[in-house]
Write a protein that holds these residues in place. Sequence first.
Motif, short mmCIF file in Angstrom:
data_model
loop_
_atom_site.label_atom_id
_atom_site.label_comp_id
_atom_site.label_asym_id
_atom_site.label_seq_id
_atom_site.Cartn_x
_atom_site.Cartn_y
_atom_site.Cartn_z
N ASN A 141 -21.91 35.20 -11.71
CA ASN A 141 -22.59 34.55 -10.61
C ASN A 141 -22.14 33.78 -9.56
O ASN A 141 -22.15 33.67 -8.44
N LYS A 142 -21.12 32.67 -10.27
CA LYS A 142 -20.44 31.59 -9.40
C LYS A 142 -19.51 32.25 -8.42
O LYS A 142 -19.10 31.95 -7.36
N LEU A 143 -18.60 33.28 -8.95
CA LEU A 143 -17.58 33.99 -8.37
C LEU A 143 -18.05 34.83 -7.18
O LEU A 143 -17.35 34.93 -6.38
N ILE A 144 -19.33 35.19 -7.45
CA ILE A 144 -19.80 36.20 -6.64
C ILE A 144 -20.01 35.57 -5.00
O ILE A 144 -19.58 35.65 -3.99
N VAL A 145 -20.57 34.11 -5.38
CA VAL A 145 -20.76 33.09 -4.15
C VAL A 145 -19.46 32.85 -3.61
O VAL A 145 -19.14 32.85 -2.38
N ILE A 146 -18.33 32.65 -4.42
CA ILE A 146 -16.92 32.15 -4.00
C ILE A 146 -16.57 33.49 -3.07
O ILE A 146 -15.82 33.12 -2.10
N GLN A 147 -16.74 34.66 -3.58
CA GLN A 147 -16.07 35.76 -2.95
C GLN A 147 -16.67 35.79 -1.50
O GLN A 147 -16.04 36.24 -0.49
N GLY A 148 -17.98 35.60 -1.42
CA GLY A 148 -18.77 35.70 -0.13
C GLY A 148 -18.17 34.69 0.69
O GLY A 148 -17.81 34.78 2.02
N GLN A 149 -17.82 33.46 0.08
CA GLN A 149 -17.64 32.11 1.09
C GLN A 149 -16.13 32.57 1.60
O GLN A 149 -15.72 32.23 2.85
N GLU A 150 -15.42 33.25 0.65
CA GLU A 150 -14.00 33.45 1.25
C GLU A 150 -13.91 34.48 2.35
O GLU A 150 -12.88 34.65 3.20
N GLN A 151 -14.78 35.49 2.37
CA GLN A 151 -15.02 36.37 3.29
C GLN A 151 -15.18 35.65 4.86
O GLN A 151 -14.76 35.95 5.80
N TRP A 152 -16.30 34.53 4.72
CA TRP A 152 -16.60 33.87 5.81
C TRP A 152 -15.31 33.08 6.30
O TRP A 152 -15.09 33.01 7.43
N HIS A 153 -14.45 32.51 5.37
CA HIS A 153 -13.20 31.72 5.86
C HIS A 153 -12.42 32.58 6.69
O HIS A 153 -11.80 32.06 7.53
N SER A 154 -12.18 33.81 6.18
CA SER A 154 -11.23 34.71 6.80
C SER A 154 -11.76 35.28 8.15
O SER A 154 -11.12 35.17 9.09
N LEU A 155 -13.09 35.51 8.08
CA LEU A 155 -13.72 35.84 9.24
C LEU A 155 -13.91 34.77 10.16
O LEU A 155 -13.88 34.98 11.70
N GLN A 156 -13.96 33.56 9.96
CA GLN A 156 -14.00 32.48 10.93
C GLN A 156 -12.69 32.39 11.70
O GLN A 156 -12.63 32.09 12.96
N ALA A 157 -11.65 32.22 10.75
CA ALA A 157 -10.26 32.27 11.56
C ALA A 157 -10.04 33.51 12.41
O ALA A 157 -9.63 33.51 13.57
N GLY A 158 -10.46 34.54 11.97
CA GLY A 158 -10.24 36.00 12.79
C GLY A 158 -11.23 35.76 13.72
O GLY A 158 -10.81 36.26 15.08
N GLY A 159 -12.33 35.22 13.94
CA GLY A 159 -13.10 35.27 15.18
C GLY A 159 -12.66 34.42 16.18
O GLY A 159 -12.70 34.49 17.21
#
Length: 383
Positions: A141-159
């Motif tokens: 459960n915790k890793l699923i949240v972390i996986q989602g947060q890392e998607q946002w970190h990448s998307l923020q930089a890409g944005g």
Amino acid sequence: MPSFQQLVSGALLALALPSHAAPQFSPGNSTVPSPPSSSAILFSVGANGPNAPVIFPLSNGFPNIVNNTPAYQALTVQAHGSISNAPPPASLALDDLRSFKVVELQETFEVYFYTQLLLNLTNNVPGFEISDPALKQDIINKLIVIQGQEQWHSLQAGGVLQHFNVSRIQPCQFKSPATDFTTAIQLAANFTGVVISTLQDVATRLGRNGDSAVVRGVVSVVGTEAAQQGVFRTLLGDLVPGELPFLTQSTREFAYSALQQNFVVPGTCPNDNTIDVPIFGTLNVLTKNIAAANQILTFSIERSSAQGLSLVFINQQNLPIVQAISNATTSNGVTTFQANFPFTSNNLNGLTIAAVTNSSGPFINANDVANKTLFGPGLIYPN
């Protein structure tokens, strides 16, 4: 009822078995963050399904998540939040856009890593089994949240790149040396430390280049990554959550070199040629299981001689430490050498970054070292 720490200790004891190579799976089909059972794969997986190699895009479309779409909303739920909807600054220095290219690729690797780890756990890959069902589900459960947060970190930089009409850095094919749960968590703790150290450099450059409006968002990512690292270090049992009072400084050059040397499959990055950041030669740390004690460490580099070179250690926010290279021998174009690791007198806890430079210094900070580096980084984690 056993405490969380007791459950963790029991699980890690159960994992103290010979490690097995883990198949390369890819991430799962749903974005719901709280799976009802560990057998359900409820996180974004690779487009080819949960038993294929982890390649991009993921099944939710990452890295192409469009604002106000179902995938965007689902990722917001999974990650416990979204990227900022505040307007970006009017301009950004070219040097800072270069930093965001490194950050996007770095964060995309993290998405790959946690996707791979989740698949190994949910598919009970040998070496990744956790015998206690409650503990296993809690970790998933915790890793699923972390996986989602890392998607946002990448998307923020890409944005940021996209907003200023700079091509986003497309995902490479990545690899991981982790073959069991314990080594995966150790690796996650270690590369997260490097990410945190790198973002210090990104924030410093933003301030120096007059782009302070973006610093707040970068520092917010530092906090999230640090919280993740604290969880990983706690899972390892004998490590304190915060490794140092002032985390080790690094640079985007060291981070990018480490990423390319250790985690990128060569020749698979569609446009990493647009990242105008040097990749240093590889510095191999041959001494394994480095203890928190004074000792002599052994290294190797692909070079015919160590003449005129020095070894530099970067730790915490202190001045870099220059050590003489000794006992250098060369065979088949590879030079093996030794250097003193002065742990006690310098309190070299946590992450220490080693680099081979063409100067004996003195150096005032990590950037000063990077400017003279030929080989690195060697990443040392005694505790």
